[in-house]
Motif scaffolding. Structure first.
Motif, PDB file in Angstrom:
ATOM      1  N   THR A   8       0.788  -1.236   0.000  1.00 48.16           N
ATOM      2  CA  THR A   8       0.000   0.000   0.000  1.00 48.16           C
ATOM      3  C   THR A   8       0.819   1.285   0.000  1.00 48.16           C
ATOM      4  O   THR A   8       0.247   2.355  -0.170  1.00 48.16           O
ATOM      5  CB  THR A   8      -0.945   0.026   1.208  1.00 48.16           C
ATOM      6  OG1 THR A   8      -0.178   0.015   2.406  1.00 48.16           O
ATOM      7  CG2 THR A   8      -1.890  -1.168   1.201  1.00 48.16           C
ATOM      8  N   ASP A   9       2.134   1.193   0.195  1.00 48.09           N
ATOM      9  CA  ASP A   9       2.907   2.438   0.325  1.00 48.09           C
ATOM     10  C   ASP A   9       3.726   2.797  -0.906  1.00 48.09           C
ATOM     11  O   ASP A   9       4.492   3.753  -0.874  1.00 48.09           O
ATOM     12  CB  ASP A   9       3.822   2.369   1.556  1.00 48.09           C
ATOM     13  CG  ASP A   9       4.997   1.433   1.372  1.00 48.09           C
ATOM     14  OD1 ASP A   9       4.891   0.477   0.569  1.00 48.09           O
ATOM     15  OD2 ASP A   9       6.032   1.654   2.024  1.00 48.09           O
ATOM     16  N   TRP A  31      -3.636  -5.104  -5.242  1.00 47.57           N
ATOM     17  CA  TRP A  31      -4.422  -4.299  -4.308  1.00 47.57           C
ATOM     18  C   TRP A  31      -4.673  -2.925  -4.896  1.00 47.57           C
ATOM     19  O   TRP A  31      -3.757  -2.365  -5.497  1.00 47.57           O
ATOM     20  CB  TRP A  31      -3.643  -4.175  -2.990  1.00 47.57           C
ATOM     21  CG  TRP A  31      -4.314  -3.316  -1.989  1.00 47.57           C
ATOM     22  CD1 TRP A  31      -4.049  -2.006  -1.737  1.00 47.57           C
ATOM     23  CD2 TRP A  31      -5.365  -3.685  -1.111  1.00 47.57           C
ATOM     24  NE1 TRP A  31      -4.877  -1.546  -0.762  1.00 47.57           N
ATOM     25  CE2 TRP A  31      -5.706  -2.562  -0.365  1.00 47.57           C
ATOM     26  CE3 TRP A  31      -6.070  -4.856  -0.907  1.00 47.57           C
ATOM     27  CZ2 TRP A  31      -6.709  -2.582   0.592  1.00 47.57           C
ATOM     28  CZ3 TRP A  31      -7.060  -4.871   0.040  1.00 47.57           C
ATOM     29  CH2 TRP A  31      -7.367  -3.738   0.779  1.00 47.57           C
ATOM     30  N   PRO A  32      -5.817  -2.352  -4.813  1.00 50.23           N
ATOM     31  CA  PRO A  32      -7.009  -2.806  -4.098  1.00 50.23           C
ATOM     32  C   PRO A  32      -7.995  -3.580  -4.974  1.00 50.23           C
ATOM     33  O   PRO A  32      -9.086  -3.902  -4.525  1.00 50.23           O
ATOM     34  CB  PRO A  32      -7.627  -1.506  -3.611  1.00 50.23           C
ATOM     35  CG  PRO A  32      -7.329  -0.545  -4.704  1.00 50.23           C
ATOM     36  CD  PRO A  32      -5.960  -0.949  -5.217  1.00 50.23           C
ATOM     37  N   LYS A  47       2.952  -3.193   4.377  1.00 47.67           N
ATOM     38  CA  LYS A  47       2.078  -2.106   4.837  1.00 47.67           C
ATOM     39  C   LYS A  47       0.629  -2.399   4.484  1.00 47.67           C
ATOM     40  O   LYS A  47      -0.121  -1.520   4.059  1.00 47.67           O
ATOM     41  CB  LYS A  47       2.522  -0.765   4.247  1.00 47.67           C
ATOM     42  CG  LYS A  47       3.963  -0.416   4.517  1.00 47.67           C
ATOM     43  CD  LYS A  47       4.084   0.624   5.552  1.00 47.67           C
ATOM     44  CE  LYS A  47       5.568   0.933   5.740  1.00 47.67           C
ATOM     45  NZ  LYS A  47       5.820   1.920   6.697  1.00 47.67           N
ATOM     46  N   HIS A  48       0.243  -3.636   4.673  1.00 47.82           N
ATOM     47  CA  HIS A  48      -1.107  -4.078   4.325  1.00 47.82           C
ATOM     48  C   HIS A  48      -2.111  -3.652   5.394  1.00 47.82           C
ATOM     49  O   HIS A  48      -1.750  -3.419   6.538  1.00 47.82           O
ATOM     50  CB  HIS A  48      -1.117  -5.603   4.154  1.00 47.82           C
ATOM     51  CG  HIS A  48      -0.633  -6.337   5.363  1.00 47.82           C
ATOM     52  ND1 HIS A  48       0.705  -6.431   5.683  1.00 47.82           N
ATOM     53  CD2 HIS A  48      -1.299  -6.989   6.338  1.00 47.82           C
ATOM     54  CE1 HIS A  48       0.836  -7.119   6.805  1.00 47.82           C
ATOM     55  NE2 HIS A  48      -0.359  -7.460   7.225  1.00 47.82           N
ATOM     56  N   PRO A  49      -3.383  -3.575   5.027  1.00 48.82           N
ATOM     57  CA  PRO A  49      -4.428  -3.227   5.989  1.00 48.82           C
ATOM     58  C   PRO A  49      -4.515  -4.290   7.095  1.00 48.82           C
ATOM     59  O   PRO A  49      -4.415  -5.491   6.807  1.00 48.82           O
ATOM     60  CB  PRO A  49      -5.706  -3.210   5.151  1.00 48.82           C
ATOM     61  CG  PRO A  49      -5.244  -3.016   3.748  1.00 48.82           C
ATOM     62  CD  PRO A  49      -3.910  -3.688   3.665  1.00 48.82           C
ATOM     63  N   PRO A  50      -4.699  -3.887   8.329  1.00 47.83           N
ATOM     64  CA  PRO A  50      -4.811  -4.847   9.437  1.00 47.83           C
ATOM     65  C   PRO A  50      -5.925  -5.866   9.191  1.00 47.83           C
ATOM     66  O   PRO A  50      -7.005  -5.510   8.725  1.00 47.83           O
ATOM     67  CB  PRO A  50      -5.142  -3.975  10.649  1.00 47.83           C
ATOM     68  CG  PRO A  50      -4.645  -2.611  10.290  1.00 47.83           C
ATOM     69  CD  PRO A  50      -4.814  -2.502   8.798  1.00 47.83           C
ATOM     70  N   ILE A  52      -6.041  -8.236   6.991  1.00 50.53           N
ATOM     71  CA  ILE A  52      -6.241  -8.644   5.597  1.00 50.53           C
ATOM     72  C   ILE A  52      -5.979 -10.134   5.382  1.00 50.53           C
ATOM     73  O   ILE A  52      -6.642 -10.769   4.573  1.00 50.53           O
ATOM     74  CB  ILE A  52      -5.384  -7.783   4.630  1.00 50.53           C
ATOM     75  CG1 ILE A  52      -5.899  -7.909   3.199  1.00 50.53           C
ATOM     76  CG2 ILE A  52      -3.922  -8.159   4.691  1.00 50.53           C
ATOM     77  CD1 ILE A  52      -7.121  -7.133   2.924  1.00 50.53           C
ATOM     78  N   THR A  55      -8.965 -12.388   5.660  1.00 50.82           N
ATOM     79  CA  THR A  55     -10.009 -12.184   4.649  1.00 50.82           C
ATOM     80  C   THR A  55      -9.987 -13.265   3.581  1.00 50.82           C
ATOM     81  O   THR A  55     -11.028 -13.592   3.023  1.00 50.82           O
ATOM     82  CB  THR A  55      -9.810 -10.807   3.980  1.00 50.82           C
ATOM     83  OG1 THR A  55      -9.755  -9.815   4.984  1.00 50.82           O
ATOM     84  CG2 THR A  55     -10.924 -10.491   3.013  1.00 50.82           C
ATOM     85  N   HIS A  71       5.140  -7.491  10.971  1.00 53.75           N
ATOM     86  CA  HIS A  71       3.912  -6.909  10.464  1.00 53.75           C
ATOM     87  C   HIS A  71       2.914  -7.981  10.036  1.00 53.75           C
ATOM     88  O   HIS A  71       1.715  -7.754  10.004  1.00 53.75           O
ATOM     89  CB  HIS A  71       4.198  -5.940   9.310  1.00 53.75           C
ATOM     90  CG  HIS A  71       4.774  -6.581   8.096  1.00 53.75           C
ATOM     91  ND1 HIS A  71       6.068  -7.041   8.043  1.00 53.75           N
ATOM     92  CD2 HIS A  71       4.240  -6.843   6.897  1.00 53.75           C
ATOM     93  CE1 HIS A  71       6.305  -7.557   6.859  1.00 53.75           C
ATOM     94  NE2 HIS A  71       5.201  -7.452   6.133  1.00 53.75           N
ATOM     95  N   ASP A  75      -0.728  -9.408  12.471  1.00 55.68           N
ATOM     96  CA  ASP A  75      -1.834  -8.991  11.635  1.00 55.68           C
ATOM     97  C   ASP A  75      -3.168  -9.398  12.244  1.00 55.68           C
ATOM     98  O   ASP A  75      -3.652 -10.490  12.056  1.00 55.68           O
ATOM     99  CB  ASP A  75      -1.691  -9.602  10.243  1.00 55.68           C
ATOM    100  CG  ASP A  75      -2.742  -9.084   9.294  1.00 55.68           C
ATOM    101  OD1 ASP A  75      -3.259  -7.969   9.512  1.00 55.68           O
ATOM    102  OD2 ASP A  75      -3.052  -9.780   8.318  1.00 55.68           O
TER     103      ASP A  75
END
Length: 76
Positions: A8-9, A31-32, A47-50, A52, A55, A71, A75
């Motif tokens: 994501t960054d 992503w996304p 830097k993934h969404p918490p 994830i 999911t 990280h 998670d």
């Protein structure tokens, strides 16, 4: 089988292009725009969404694009 690139960054277009070239039979999802979450077996994360990783029910492996795995281990 599908690989999800969840970074994501920064722009991951070049990585996805390379993966598509090297693994033409594998669906690379970036992503996304993850359109087939049930097909994801491997995720490339940074830097993934918490949460994830919870999911994708068929996820078998994760790869970190940075040093360390904290990280991913944390998670939630």
């Amino acid at each position: 089988m599908s690989i999800a690139v969840i970074i994501t960054d920064r722009n991951s277009d070049e990585l996805c292009h390379l993966l598509n070239k090297l693994l033409p039979a594998v669906n690379i999802q970036q992503w996304p725009d993850l359109t087939h979450p049930q097909a994801i077996k491997l995720a490339v994360l940074w830097k993934h969404p918490p949460g994830i990783t919870e999911t994708y029910l068929n996820l078998e492996m994760v790869v970190s694009m940075g040093a360390g795995m904290d990280h991913i281990d944390c998670d939630k």
